[in-house]
Design a protein around this motif. Structure first.
Motif, PDB file in Angstrom:
ATOM      1  N   ARG A   4       0.177   7.463   0.023  1.00 47.08           N
ATOM      2  CA  ARG A   4       0.111   6.062   0.391  1.00 47.08           C
ATOM      3  C   ARG A   4      -0.548   5.219  -0.700  1.00 47.08           C
ATOM      4  NH1 ARG A   4       0.538   4.814   6.086  1.00 47.08           N
ATOM      5  NH2 ARG A   4       1.218   6.649   7.213  1.00 47.08           N
ATOM      6  N   GLU A   5      -1.306   5.846  -1.626  1.00 48.23           N
ATOM      7  CA  GLU A   5      -1.968   5.094  -2.679  1.00 48.23           C
ATOM      8  C   GLU A   5      -1.205   5.145  -4.000  1.00 48.23           C
ATOM      9  OE1 GLU A   5      -4.568   3.200  -2.339  1.00 48.23           O
ATOM     10  OE2 GLU A   5      -4.760   3.670  -0.225  1.00 48.23           O
ATOM     11  N   GLY A  80      -0.229  -1.384  -3.867  1.00 47.31           N
ATOM     12  CA  GLY A  80      -1.552  -1.341  -3.272  1.00 47.31           C
ATOM     13  C   GLY A  80      -2.377  -2.575  -3.597  1.00 47.31           C
ATOM     14  N   HIS A 208       3.551   0.734   0.353  1.00 46.37           N
ATOM     15  CA  HIS A 208       2.133   0.967   0.589  1.00 46.37           C
ATOM     16  C   HIS A 208       1.732   0.565   2.006  1.00 46.37           C
ATOM     17  CE1 HIS A 208      -2.132   1.292  -0.365  1.00 46.37           C
ATOM     18  NE2 HIS A 208      -2.305   0.133   0.247  1.00 46.37           N
ATOM     19  N   ALA A 210      -1.883   0.896   4.877  1.00 45.97           N
ATOM     20  CA  ALA A 210      -3.307   1.224   5.005  1.00 45.97           C
ATOM     21  C   ALA A 210      -3.635   1.290   6.483  1.00 45.97           C
ATOM     22  CB  ALA A 210      -4.173   0.175   4.315  1.00 45.97           C
ATOM     23  N   ARG A 216     -12.885   0.014   7.095  1.00 40.36           N
ATOM     24  CA  ARG A 216     -12.121  -0.640   6.039  1.00 40.36           C
ATOM     25  C   ARG A 216     -12.251  -2.159   6.140  1.00 40.36           C
ATOM     26  NH1 ARG A 216      -7.507  -3.346   5.670  1.00 40.36           N
ATOM     27  NH2 ARG A 216      -6.342  -3.279   3.698  1.00 40.36           N
ATOM     28  N   TYR A 346      -5.390  -8.700   2.616  1.00 34.76           N
ATOM     29  CA  TYR A 346      -5.960  -7.357   2.657  1.00 34.76           C
ATOM     30  C   TYR A 346      -6.507  -7.010   4.040  1.00 34.76           C
ATOM     31  CZ  TYR A 346      -5.628  -7.288  -2.448  1.00 34.76           C
ATOM     32  OH  TYR A 346      -5.161  -7.310  -3.747  1.00 34.76           O
TER      33      TYR A 346
END
Length: 451
Positions: A4-5, A80, A208, A210, A216, A346
């Motif tokens: 994922r990164e 990302g 990407h 998260a 987070r 984000y």
């Protein structure tokens, strides 16, 4: 590094693409979004049409420049957080440099025959450009009598009752939510267009992501707020804990970044009133000229705040060299205006699927969009009164009421340029940049003739 990164596309290649996009971002958010769609969806095929519109629908819900936020969001999908940072910075960088140079030229040479003539053409043309925005947004969003009434109410609240802009926006959202409970069609979410053409080269599950978590979110929020506020705190400390033009601009434009729903045109009425009447950073006519400069440079239209800060600090440098003060204030204002965009993306991107298709949220957004029409109409009135006429008069009670022109003080060159601009953008469908170029030359010719 987890899957994922990893970089979905090479970061070097993505950076080159964002630099190419940044040089084409003229014509307001509609043109900027079209450029990104052509580059990312149609030509490079890094994103599918559905995924691109998915990201756009989320950015339209946020305060701030939606096109720049869309750049951050799609950059985040591809590379990302670093990709979002590169995309967001490059999106505004050419406009920052260009407007900084034009602001310097205006202050240094603003009284020259050439510069005066060019602004004689640019400022009246802005009246037609803002009027075009009223008609476009109104025609697309006022699809119900309740929304028309809300637009009129927003105009009266700002133009006559002097209601603060944030209160108008929040009130419109609340009214939209309440009306949406009784009018289901008001809250109907916009359907995504089906994919056209070949499928994207990058599958959706490779983009990407998260996983949302409180840890987070706390990390992103703390880091983002500290970075956002740090320059304003430093300016306050350097001023000995006293208010200065730098802290005033940092706090004002930083707060503005949190309430700029509806795009730059909607918030400019609020900015113009505060910058001209409350703080005295510049004159009303200069605000129109700054908007003309922002229209003629790449990047988000809200970049006009950079021009406002430049002039305000140059005239009140607080012990610094006026030119150094103007540059520092200009960059500080850009910082506090655009950093929240990164923070919103984000923080919110992992939750974007939960927001999509929400009927109450769509109804609230419909109310805000309707109010935006009234807000932009107020901006059009503000620019017309202060650009086409030399003198104004207040009609009303105390600070309430309308500011109307003294009709005998009309400027025939400005009226001529505004009329030509209206024909070009409303009747012939010319682009904003092309119209501004023609009107600048027309203004210069009229100025040379009249002097």
């Amino acid at each position: 590094m987890s899957r994922r990164e990893t970089q979905v596309v090479p970061l070097r290649e993505a950076t080159a693409a964002w630099f190419r996009i940044s040089l084409q971002t003229f014509g307001g958010p509609a043109g900027q979004i079209a450029v990104m769609q052509r580059e990312l969806v149609d030509e490079r095929r890094w994103l599918g049409e559905r995924r691109f519109l998915h990201a756009l629908s989320y950015c339209m819900l946020l305060p701030g420049p939606e096109a720049q936020q869309l750049a951050v969001y799609t950059g985040w999908l591809l590379n990302g957080w670093l990709g979002g940072l590169v995309a967001g910075v490059l999106f505004v960088l050419p406009g920052v440099v260009a407007l900084l140079a034009l602001s310097w030229l205006y202050v240094a040479q603003g009284d020259s025959v050439v510069v005066t003539g060019l602004f004689l053409g640019l400022a009246p043309a802005v009246v037609a450009v803002v009027l075009q925005a009223v008609l476009r947004i109104g025609g697309r969003s006022l699809r119900h009598p309740a929304l028309v009434a809300l637009a009129v109410a927003a105009f009266l609240c700002l133009a006559v009752l002097d209601v603060p802009f944030p209160a108008v926006v929040l009130g419109a959202g609340l009214v939209g939510w309440l009306v949406g409970r009784r009018v289901p069609g008001l809250a109907k979410p916009k359907e995504l267009a089906p994919d056209d053409g070949p499928p994207p080269l990058v599958p959706d599950d490779a983009l990407h992501t998260a996983p949302p978590s409180w840890r987070r979110n706390a990390l992103v929020l703390v880091v983002g707020v500290v970075l956002w506020a740090a320059p304003v705190v430093v300016a306050w400390l350097l001023a000995g804990g006293r208010s200065s033009v730098y802290t005033d601009q940092g706090l004002f434009f930083g707060g503005m970044a949190l309430v700029t729903f509806g795009g730059a045109y909607a918030v400019l009425s609020y900015v113009a009133q505060a910058a001209v009447e409350t703080y005295g950073w510049l004159g009303a006519g200069e605000m129109a000229r700054g908007l003309a400069l922002a229209e003629s440079t790449p990047g988000p239209l809200i970049m006009v705040v950079q021009f406002v800060a430049f002039l305000g600090a140059h005239r009140d440098p607080g012990g610094l060299d006026p030119w150094l003060a103007a540059v520092l204030a200009s960059l500080l204002t850009v910082w506090v205006t655009f950093v929240p965009s990164f923070l919103f993306i984000y923080l919110g991107a992992p939750y974007v699927e939960r927001l999509r298709g929400s009927a109450p949220l769509s109804a609230a957004l419909a109310g805000v969009t309707a109010a935006v029409v009234g807000v932009i109409a107020n901006l059009a009135l503000f620019f017309a009164v202060h650009t086409l006429f030399a003198d104004t008069r207040h009609v009303g009670w105390d600070h309430l009421g309308l500011e109307l022109p003294v009709w005998s003080s009309w400027s025939w060159p400005a009226v001529v340029v505004a009329g030509v601009a209206a024909v070009l953008v409303l009747r012939l469908g010319w682009s904003v940049l092309r119209t501004l170029g023609v009107c600048a030359l027309l203004g210069l010719a009229l100025h040379l003739l009249t002097t």
